[in-house]
Design a protein around this motif. Sequence first.
Motif, mmCIF file in Angstrom:
data_model
loop_
_atom_site.group_PDB
_atom_site.id
_atom_site.type_symbol
_atom_site.label_atom_id
_atom_site.label_comp_id
_atom_site.label_asym_id
_atom_site.label_seq_id
_atom_site.Cartn_x
_atom_site.Cartn_y
_atom_site.Cartn_z
ATOM 1 N N LEU A 156 0.803 -1.217 0.000
ATOM 2 C CA LEU A 156 0.000 0.000 0.000
ATOM 3 C C LEU A 156 0.840 1.272 0.000
ATOM 4 C CD1 LEU A 156 -2.814 -0.972 2.548
ATOM 5 C CD2 LEU A 156 -2.915 -1.033 0.053
ATOM 6 N N GLY A 157 2.119 1.186 0.346
ATOM 7 C CA GLY A 157 2.968 2.372 0.385
ATOM 8 C C GLY A 157 2.667 3.280 1.560
ATOM 9 N N LEU A 158 2.238 2.694 2.687
ATOM 10 C CA LEU A 158 1.865 3.488 3.856
ATOM 11 C C LEU A 158 2.885 3.301 4.976
ATOM 12 C CD1 LEU A 158 -1.946 2.590 3.982
ATOM 13 C CD2 LEU A 158 -0.911 4.641 2.982
ATOM 14 N N ALA A 159 2.804 4.161 5.972
ATOM 15 C CA ALA A 159 3.629 4.059 7.168
ATOM 16 C C ALA A 159 2.852 4.623 8.339
ATOM 17 C CB ALA A 159 4.945 4.818 6.996
ATOM 18 N N PHE A 160 3.086 4.085 9.530
ATOM 19 C CA PHE A 160 2.425 4.616 10.712
ATOM 20 C C PHE A 160 2.976 6.013 11.009
ATOM 21 C CE2 PHE A 160 1.720 0.086 11.479
ATOM 22 C CZ PHE A 160 0.394 0.104 11.870
ATOM 23 N N PRO A 161 2.130 6.929 11.443
ATOM 24 C CA PRO A 161 2.610 8.281 11.775
ATOM 25 C C PRO A 161 3.646 8.225 12.890
ATOM 26 C CG PRO A 161 0.195 8.209 11.684
ATOM 27 C CD PRO A 161 0.676 6.790 11.645
ATOM 28 N N GLU A 162 4.703 9.012 12.743
ATOM 29 C CA GLU A 162 5.722 9.088 13.787
ATOM 30 C C GLU A 162 5.165 9.873 14.974
ATOM 31 O OE1 GLU A 162 8.515 7.516 13.819
ATOM 32 O OE2 GLU A 162 8.202 6.684 11.810
ATOM 33 N N SER A 163 5.421 9.367 16.168
ATOM 34 C CA SER A 163 4.951 10.032 17.374
ATOM 35 C C SER A 163 5.830 9.609 18.541
ATOM 36 C CB SER A 163 3.489 9.661 17.676
ATOM 37 O OG SER A 163 3.379 8.286 17.989
ATOM 38 N N SER A 164 5.743 10.343 19.645
ATOM 39 C CA SER A 164 6.516 9.989 20.830
ATOM 40 C C SER A 164 6.090 8.622 21.362
ATOM 41 C CB SER A 164 6.325 11.054 21.910
ATOM 42 O OG SER A 164 6.814 12.302 21.476
ATOM 43 N N ALA A 165 4.797 8.325 21.301
ATOM 44 C CA ALA A 165 4.306 7.035 21.790
ATOM 45 C C ALA A 165 4.860 5.894 20.945
ATOM 46 C CB ALA A 165 2.779 7.018 21.776
ATOM 47 N N ARG A 166 4.894 6.080 19.634
ATOM 48 C CA ARG A 166 5.428 5.038 18.748
ATOM 49 C C ARG A 166 6.926 4.854 18.974
ATOM 50 N NH1 ARG A 166 5.239 1.708 14.621
ATOM 51 N NH2 ARG A 166 6.542 1.950 12.762
ATOM 52 N N HIS A 167 7.669 5.964 19.119
ATOM 53 C CA HIS A 167 9.101 5.865 19.363
ATOM 54 C C HIS A 167 9.389 5.152 20.688
ATOM 55 C CE1 HIS A 167 10.188 9.315 16.429
ATOM 56 N NE2 HIS A 167 10.486 8.141 15.909
ATOM 57 N N THR A 168 8.594 5.450 21.715
ATOM 58 C CA THR A 168 8.800 4.811 23.013
ATOM 59 C C THR A 168 8.551 3.312 22.926
ATOM 60 O OG1 THR A 168 8.109 6.846 24.147
ATOM 61 C CG2 THR A 168 8.131 4.828 25.447
ATOM 62 N N LYS A 169 7.513 2.922 22.206
ATOM 63 C CA LYS A 169 7.232 1.486 22.031
ATOM 64 C C LYS A 169 8.344 0.815 21.231
ATOM 65 C CE LYS A 169 3.933 -1.892 20.331
ATOM 66 N NZ LYS A 169 4.293 -2.802 21.438
ATOM 67 N N GLN A 170 8.826 1.493 20.189
ATOM 68 C CA GLN A 170 9.938 0.932 19.423
ATOM 69 C C GLN A 170 11.159 0.725 20.309
ATOM 70 O OE1 GLN A 170 10.099 3.940 16.303
ATOM 71 N NE2 GLN A 170 9.454 2.430 14.789
ATOM 72 N N PHE A 171 11.443 1.713 21.160
ATOM 73 C CA PHE A 171 12.578 1.595 22.074
ATOM 74 C C PHE A 171 12.402 0.376 22.973
ATOM 75 C CE2 PHE A 171 14.646 2.293 26.133
ATOM 76 C CZ PHE A 171 15.918 2.692 25.759
ATOM 77 N N HIS A 172 11.220 0.217 23.535
ATOM 78 C CA HIS A 172 10.939 -0.913 24.417
ATOM 79 C C HIS A 172 11.089 -2.239 23.684
ATOM 80 C CE1 HIS A 172 8.064 -3.948 25.951
ATOM 81 N NE2 HIS A 172 8.541 -3.605 27.133
ATOM 82 N N ASP A 173 10.448 -2.367 22.534
ATOM 83 C CA ASP A 173 10.444 -3.643 21.811
ATOM 84 C C ASP A 173 11.830 -4.008 21.289
ATOM 85 O OD1 ASP A 173 7.766 -3.669 22.343
ATOM 86 O OD2 ASP A 173 7.122 -3.238 20.295
ATOM 87 N N LEU A 174 12.541 -3.037 20.725
ATOM 88 C CA LEU A 174 13.869 -3.313 20.177
ATOM 89 C C LEU A 174 14.858 -3.662 21.287
ATOM 90 C CD1 LEU A 174 14.135 -0.519 17.444
ATOM 91 C CD2 LEU A 174 13.822 -2.972 17.079
ATOM 92 N N THR A 175 14.801 -2.918 22.389
ATOM 93 C CA THR A 175 15.701 -3.203 23.508
ATOM 94 C C THR A 175 15.413 -4.583 24.084
ATOM 95 O OG1 THR A 175 15.872 -0.842 24.054
ATOM 96 C CG2 THR A 175 16.505 -2.409 25.759
ATOM 97 N N LYS A 176 14.149 -4.929 24.181
ATOM 98 C CA LYS A 176 13.776 -6.245 24.698
ATOM 99 C C LYS A 176 14.290 -7.347 23.774
ATOM 100 C CE LYS A 176 9.789 -8.193 27.104
ATOM 101 N NZ LYS A 176 8.362 -7.987 27.428
#
Length: 222
Positions: free
Chosen positions: A71-91
């Motif tokens: 579809l050529g889409l992406a989730f909007p960047e946000s502080s909440a998304r960045h925080t979740k990415q930090f959590h998931d990647l670090t885990k």
Amino acid sequence: MRDQADGRFILKFLDKLLLTPQTKLYKIGLFVEYAPGAATFGEAWKAYIYDEMMTVRDRYGAAQYFYEGFLGLAFPESSARHTKQFHDLTKNFIRSMGVPEEEKIALHNALITYLKVDQSPTVEVTAFATAYFGDPELQDAYESYMAQEGFPDTAVNKDLADVQSSLRTRRLVFRNQVKVIAPAEGFDDLIKIEVTDGEQNGTGEVPKWTKVTIKDRIAAQE
């Protein structure tokens, strides 16, 4: 839809489709035009996706090949998304480390403390690495991993909205399918985990067992 006529399979285009509660929808993309004639596609259209992999617990679980590749889409960047990415990647990085599981438990606890207890308004890869990974080589490996996964190398605002459910409980799963579930906050104050020698087996080997001490009495059984 696929149909059969005169011994041959044919494909038919459906211009009307009735959806029932029994209908299984797996991946759907929908584009709605809100502002015809707007300067950019993003201003003129809004996109919605449905993916059976998305859940209330993880709304970013949609298949990337579908929403991004197709579809050529992406989730909007946000502080909440960045925080979740930090959590998931670090885990994920902690899980992949070649250290005993007991050390990984301590690092998982550190991650929860960093996000939920630490009063800093931001999360930062270098700050976490310096505080919790004592080995400089391990710090470099963690920072390289986060950069490779596309996480910003600068501080980002902390927003726990998308990661709250993941910070509520800790779950330990043993090889014999025994599971221990406990509140994530104050985990060390509730449970003590130690490695101990087990009983010698038939081959003369002494296996390593895990001694779990629950710092309270049993309240109920299920």
